[in-house]
Design a protein around this motif. Structure first.
Motif, PDB file in Angstrom:
ATOM      1  N   ILE A   1       0.913  -1.287   0.147  1.00  0.00           N
ATOM      2  CA  ILE A   1       0.260   0.059  -0.116  1.00  0.00           C
ATOM      3  C   ILE A   1       0.603   0.975   0.465  1.00  0.00           C
ATOM      4  CG2 ILE A   1      -1.103   1.110   1.333  1.00  0.00           C
ATOM      5  CD1 ILE A   1      -2.772  -1.632   2.314  1.00  0.00           C
ATOM      6  N   VAL A   2       1.591   1.308   0.795  1.00  0.00           N
ATOM      7  CA  VAL A   2       2.902   2.756   0.897  1.00  0.00           C
ATOM      8  C   VAL A   2       2.876   2.627  -0.882  1.00  0.00           C
ATOM      9  CG1 VAL A   2       5.223   3.464   1.756  1.00  0.00           C
ATOM     10  CG2 VAL A   2       3.065   2.344   3.471  1.00  0.00           C
ATOM     11  N   LEU A   3       4.049   1.830  -1.267  1.00  0.00           N
ATOM     12  CA  LEU A   3       4.921   1.532  -2.125  1.00  0.00           C
ATOM     13  C   LEU A   3       3.462   2.382  -3.209  1.00  0.00           C
ATOM     14  CD1 LEU A   3       6.881  -1.577  -2.341  1.00  0.00           C
ATOM     15  CD2 LEU A   3       7.904   1.246  -2.119  1.00  0.00           C
ATOM     16  N   THR A   4       2.519   1.593  -3.513  1.00  0.00           N
ATOM     17  CA  THR A   4       1.519   2.343  -4.523  1.00  0.00           C
ATOM     18  C   THR A   4       0.974   3.855  -4.810  1.00  0.00           C
ATOM     19  OG1 THR A   4       0.290   0.410  -4.646  1.00  0.00           O
ATOM     20  CG2 THR A   4      -1.199   1.861  -4.633  1.00  0.00           C
ATOM     21  N   LEU A   5       1.430   4.240  -2.801  1.00  0.00           N
ATOM     22  CA  LEU A   5       0.569   5.621  -3.121  1.00  0.00           C
ATOM     23  C   LEU A   5       1.766   6.362  -3.244  1.00  0.00           C
ATOM     24  CD1 LEU A   5      -1.787   5.200   0.634  1.00  0.00           C
ATOM     25  CD2 LEU A   5      -2.359   5.471  -1.577  1.00  0.00           C
ATOM     26  N   ILE A   6       3.814   6.005  -2.418  1.00  0.00           N
ATOM     27  CA  ILE A   6       4.543   6.803  -3.304  1.00  0.00           C
ATOM     28  C   ILE A   6       4.347   6.614  -4.704  1.00  0.00           C
ATOM     29  CG2 ILE A   6       6.451   7.019  -3.358  1.00  0.00           C
ATOM     30  CD1 ILE A   6       6.765   5.661   0.056  1.00  0.00           C
ATOM     31  N   GLY A   7       4.910   5.422  -5.245  1.00  0.00           N
ATOM     32  CA  GLY A   7       5.023   5.289  -6.802  1.00  0.00           C
ATOM     33  C   GLY A   7       3.839   6.368  -7.500  1.00  0.00           C
ATOM     34  N   VAL A   8       2.378   6.349  -7.179  1.00  0.00           N
ATOM     35  CA  VAL A   8       1.486   7.716  -7.997  1.00  0.00           C
ATOM     36  C   VAL A   8       1.831   8.536  -8.161  1.00  0.00           C
ATOM     37  CG1 VAL A   8      -1.232   7.623  -8.356  1.00  0.00           C
ATOM     38  CG2 VAL A   8      -0.846   5.243  -8.020  1.00  0.00           C
ATOM     39  N   ALA A   9       2.151   8.537  -6.182  1.00  0.00           N
ATOM     40  CA  ALA A   9       2.196  10.288  -6.375  1.00  0.00           C
ATOM     41  C   ALA A   9       3.370  11.007  -6.979  1.00  0.00           C
ATOM     42  CB  ALA A   9       2.638  10.973  -4.753  1.00  0.00           C
ATOM     43  N   SER A  10       4.258  10.063  -7.169  1.00  0.00           N
ATOM     44  CA  SER A  10       5.506  10.168  -7.385  1.00  0.00           C
ATOM     45  C   SER A  10       5.666  10.594  -9.190  1.00  0.00           C
ATOM     46  CB  SER A  10       7.066   9.019  -7.545  1.00  0.00           C
ATOM     47  OG  SER A  10       6.744   8.465  -5.894  1.00  0.00           O
ATOM     48  N   LEU A  11       4.976   9.495  -9.774  1.00  0.00           N
ATOM     49  CA  LEU A  11       4.942  10.058 -10.856  1.00  0.00           C
ATOM     50  C   LEU A  11       3.962  11.287 -11.536  1.00  0.00           C
ATOM     51  CD1 LEU A  11       4.503   5.849 -12.123  1.00  0.00           C
ATOM     52  CD2 LEU A  11       6.222   7.709 -12.238  1.00  0.00           C
ATOM     53  N   TYR A  12       2.953  11.032 -10.530  1.00  0.00           N
ATOM     54  CA  TYR A  12       1.705  12.253 -10.672  1.00  0.00           C
ATOM     55  C   TYR A  12       2.714  14.123 -10.701  1.00  0.00           C
ATOM     56  CZ  TYR A  12      -2.206  15.244 -10.090  1.00  0.00           C
ATOM     57  OH  TYR A  12      -3.185  16.122 -10.788  1.00  0.00           O
ATOM     58  N   PHE A  13       3.552  13.331 -10.149  1.00  0.00           N
ATOM     59  CA  PHE A  13       4.375  14.798  -9.972  1.00  0.00           C
ATOM     60  C   PHE A  13       5.232  15.697 -11.356  1.00  0.00           C
ATOM     61  CE2 PHE A  13       4.850  14.821  -5.327  1.00  0.00           C
ATOM     62  CZ  PHE A  13       4.634  15.893  -4.801  1.00  0.00           C
ATOM     63  N   LEU A  14       5.299  13.898 -12.215  1.00  0.00           N
ATOM     64  CA  LEU A  14       5.412  14.290 -14.079  1.00  0.00           C
ATOM     65  C   LEU A  14       4.595  14.520 -14.431  1.00  0.00           C
ATOM     66  CD1 LEU A  14       7.819  10.439 -13.841  1.00  0.00           C
ATOM     67  CD2 LEU A  14       8.865  13.282 -13.974  1.00  0.00           C
ATOM     68  N   ASN A  15       3.164  14.451 -14.722  1.00  0.00           N
ATOM     69  CA  ASN A  15       1.822  14.183 -15.280  1.00  0.00           C
ATOM     70  C   ASN A  15       1.507  13.074 -15.056  1.00  0.00           C
ATOM     71  OD1 ASN A  15       2.076  12.701 -18.065  1.00  0.00           O
ATOM     72  ND2 ASN A  15       3.848  13.044 -18.237  1.00  0.00           N
ATOM     73  N   ALA A  16      -0.494  13.561 -14.730  1.00  0.00           N
ATOM     74  CA  ALA A  16      -1.495  12.512 -14.950  1.00  0.00           C
ATOM     75  C   ALA A  16      -1.150  11.387 -15.833  1.00  0.00           C
ATOM     76  CB  ALA A  16      -2.893  13.552 -14.527  1.00  0.00           C
ATOM     77  N   LYS A  17      -1.009  10.957 -16.837  1.00  0.00           N
ATOM     78  CA  LYS A  17      -1.143  10.640 -17.520  1.00  0.00           C
ATOM     79  C   LYS A  17      -0.108   9.555 -16.706  1.00  0.00           C
ATOM     80  CE  LYS A  17      -2.686  12.330 -21.940  1.00  0.00           C
ATOM     81  NZ  LYS A  17      -2.900  14.029 -21.519  1.00  0.00           N
ATOM     82  N   THR A  18       0.532   9.403 -16.567  1.00  0.00           N
ATOM     83  CA  THR A  18       2.221   8.751 -16.297  1.00  0.00           C
ATOM     84  C   THR A  18       1.412   8.052 -15.475  1.00  0.00           C
ATOM     85  OG1 THR A  18       3.504  10.049 -17.369  1.00  0.00           O
ATOM     86  CG2 THR A  18       4.299   8.474 -15.132  1.00  0.00           C
ATOM     87  N   ALA A  19       0.896   8.293 -14.206  1.00  0.00           N
ATOM     88  CA  ALA A  19       0.542   8.089 -12.861  1.00  0.00           C
ATOM     89  C   ALA A  19      -0.759   6.859 -13.375  1.00  0.00           C
ATOM     90  CB  ALA A  19      -0.220   9.256 -11.859  1.00  0.00           C
ATOM     91  N   MET A  20      -1.654   7.504 -13.942  1.00  0.00           N
ATOM     92  CA  MET A  20      -2.779   6.814 -14.519  1.00  0.00           C
ATOM     93  C   MET A  20      -2.395   5.660 -15.173  1.00  0.00           C
ATOM     94  SD  MET A  20      -5.020   7.510 -17.581  1.00  0.00           S
ATOM     95  CE  MET A  20      -4.316   6.935 -19.555  1.00  0.00           C
TER      96      MET A  20
END
Length: 300
Positions: free
Chosen positions: A104-123
């Motif tokens: 769960i922690v890795l999911t949240l951190i991972g999505v947040a890190s990729l979202y800082f790049l752009n929303a499509k990457t996080a998606m």
């Protein structure tokens, strides 16, 4: 006494770190990160160290989370197979709760890190976790089509880097996706061939026919040929900004030919040794192919 306590703490930390690497499948995660970074280099007009670090860190977290969820779901089956019996959960070194917390922690951190790049990457990162965990993993004991389904999240990393660099999804990342998509079939079927007896202990259906037969070997050959063709399509100037010079295309086609040689050898011999050589050739191919693409862009 302090020295003994210090050594004990150091050993304990080393064991915990080893289990963390195992639950996240560190070697696999690093190879996925490499694919993502290669895709970033191909898509970027200007390189950004902060973006590369975010992509690498976020990518590792997403892959690590997927692998942790997978090992939670398959913990009872892992205990039945030689290759997985010593994983942290079935071996009793890690509780399901601890593994879930890591995931769960890795999911949240991972999505947040990729979202800082752009929303499509996080998606796309989140989609890869969902497909791997909720679709591919349950299907592995139901049907050989699981490999087909698993090829979708497995093909995302190469294109993810392009999306991270451009915030766009089009023919360029789509082509990168297709290259890695078709590559996975000879790679995983070769692995499935090698480990077929062990996989069957856990009830996994990894080979397309369920057997180490001519039909499975023939399908490996066909997917290898498709991989070779798609890998050189950018040389024909029909993939937008994704370009490949003729010399680079020839080199990549030759490397694919090496894979095809081992696939043909597996068809004729149908033994584990041939499957292992094909699997190793496939690992070399995907890495070298991505390196050639990047070098070709920056020296072309």
């Amino acid at each position: 006494m302090k020295t003994v306590v210090g050594q004990a703490k150091s050993k304990s930390f080393a064991l915990l770190f080893a289990d963390f690497k195992e639950i996240t499948k560190a070697r696999l995660a690093v190879s996925v990160v490499f694919s993502s970074v290669a895709g970033y280099f191909l898509g970027a007009d200007q390189l950004s160290l902060s973006a590369i670090l975010l992509l690498a860190f976020g990518g590792y977290c997403m892959v690590g989370a997927s692998n942790a969820y997978n090992q939670i779901i398959e913990r009872d089956l892992d205990a039945l197979m030689n290759r997985t019996a010593n994983r942290p959960i079935p071996a009793g070194r890690m509780t399901v709760g601890a593994a879930m917390a890591i995931a769960i922690v890795l999911t949240l951190i991972g999505v947040a890190s990729l979202y800082f790049l752009n929303a499509k990457t996080a998606m796309f990162g989140a989609i890869s976790i969902f497909l791997y965990t909720s679709v591919y993993t349950p299907l592995k004991t139901k049907t050989p089509l699981a490999v087909f389904v698993g090829a979708f999240p497995g093909a995302i990393p190469f294109m993810l880097g392009w999306v991270a660099a451009t915030n766009e999804f089009g023919i360029e990342p789509g082509t990168l996706f297709m290259i890695q998509f078709f590559w996975q079939f000879p790679h995983f079927w070769a692995l499935g061939w090698m480990l077929d007896e062990d996989y069957k202990k856990g009830g996994f259906k990894m080979l397309p026919t369920g057997k180490k037969d001519a039909s499975t070997a023939l399908q490996i050959i066909m997917y290898t040929i498709w991989m070779m063709v798609i890998s050189v399509i950018p040389a024909f100037g029909i993939t937008g900004d994704l370009q490949l010079s003729v010399p680079a295309a020839i080199l990549i086609f030759i490397m694919g030919g090496v894979m095809l040689f081992f696939a043909l050898r597996l068809y004729t011999k149908r033994d584990n040794g041939s499957a292992k050589r094909l699997m190793l050739a496939s690992v070399s191919y995907i890495t070298l192919m991505q390196i050639v693409y990047v070098i070709d862009k920056y020296i072309g």
